[in-house]
Design a protein around this motif. Structure first.
Motif, mmCIF file in Angstrom:
data_model
loop_
_atom_site.group_PDB
_atom_site.id
_atom_site.type_symbol
_atom_site.label_atom_id
_atom_site.label_comp_id
_atom_site.label_asym_id
_atom_site.label_seq_id
_atom_site.Cartn_x
_atom_site.Cartn_y
_atom_site.Cartn_z
ATOM 1 N N LEU A 1 -3.016 -3.756 5.849
ATOM 2 C CA LEU A 1 -2.163 -2.699 5.319
ATOM 3 C C LEU A 1 -2.547 -1.423 6.073
ATOM 4 O O LEU A 1 -3.719 -1.143 6.281
ATOM 5 C CB LEU A 1 -2.431 -2.498 3.819
ATOM 6 N N MET B 1 0.853 -1.181 0.000
ATOM 7 C CA MET B 1 0.000 0.000 0.000
ATOM 8 C C MET B 1 0.891 1.234 0.000
ATOM 9 O O MET B 1 1.855 1.303 0.765
ATOM 10 C CB MET B 1 -0.899 0.019 1.240
ATOM 11 N N VAL C 1 -3.166 0.393 -3.697
ATOM 12 C CA VAL C 1 -2.859 -0.960 -3.254
ATOM 13 C C VAL C 1 -2.535 -1.781 -4.490
ATOM 14 O O VAL C 1 -3.310 -1.793 -5.454
ATOM 15 C CB VAL C 1 -4.044 -1.591 -2.490
ATOM 16 N N TYR D 1 -7.051 -7.028 3.306
ATOM 17 C CA TYR D 1 -7.231 -7.658 1.995
ATOM 18 C C TYR D 1 -7.456 -9.153 2.173
ATOM 19 O O TYR D 1 -7.038 -9.748 3.165
ATOM 20 C CB TYR D 1 -6.050 -7.392 1.057
#
Length: 144
Positions: free
Chosen positions: A142, A56, A67, A118
Motif C-alpha cells: 500500500l 489505505m 489501513v 501487509y
C-alpha cells in the motif's frame, strides 16, 4: 537305541500337535454401530488466503494513515486469521485479529510517507494446547 530314538520322535510330534491345538483360533468380529470422531490432524498445510480487500487512506499531508481490511478469503482448516502491517522502514507496526472488528483497522499517529506492506495469514490453534500452526501469507503493498 532305535527304540529310544522312536520314543523321542513320537514325543516331539506329540508336543507339536498339542501346541497347535492350544493356539487360539482366529477371531471373527462384526460391528453393528458407527461413530464419527472429530478429525485429529498430525500434519496439515495451511495455504495463503487467495484474496483480500485492503485499502489505505492517507491524510492530506501524508503524515497519518488508516489501513482497513474490508474482506479476505478465509484459509481452509484455519481457526484464526491475522493481519500484520509493516511501515515503510520495514518495522512491524500493527498486528490485528481479523476475527474482531478492532483488529481489522489500523490508524497511525505521525508516520512517514511511502510504501507499506501487509501480510494476512491463517493459523490453526490446537485446542487445549499452546501449539499453533502458521500458514503461508498473502502479501501486498500500500502506498501513501
Amino acid at each position: 537305541m532305535s527304540s529310544n530314538h522312536t520314543w523321542r520322535a513320537l514325543a516331539g510330534v506329540t508336543a507339536v500337535a498339542l501346541s497347535l491345538m492350544a493356539a487360539p483360533a482366529a477371531a471373527l468380529a462384526a460391528f453393528s454401530a458407527t461413530e464419527n470422531a472429530n478429525p485429529q490432524y498430525s500434519a496439515m498445510r495451511l495455504l495463503a488466503p487467495t484474496s483480500a480487500d485492503v485499502v489505505m487512506t492517507c491524510s492530506a499531508n501524508g503524515a497519518k494513515v488508516v489501513v482497513d481490511v474490508n474482506s479476505f478469503a478465509e484459509v481452509p482448516g484455519a481457526n484464526y486469521h491475522e493481519v500484520k502491517l509493516y511501515n515503510p522502514s520495514g518495522s512491524l507496526e500493527f498486528t490485528g485479529d481479523l476475527g474482531k472488528n478492532a483488529g481489522k483497522s489500523y490508524r497511525s499517529g505521525i508516520q512517514p510517507v511511502g510504501t507499506w506492506t501487509y501480510e494476512i495469514r491463517g493459523y490453526y490453534k490446537v485446542p487445549g494446547t499452546t501449539n499453533t500452526w502458521k500458514g503461508s501469507a498473502l502479501t501486498g503493498t500500500l502506498t501513501c
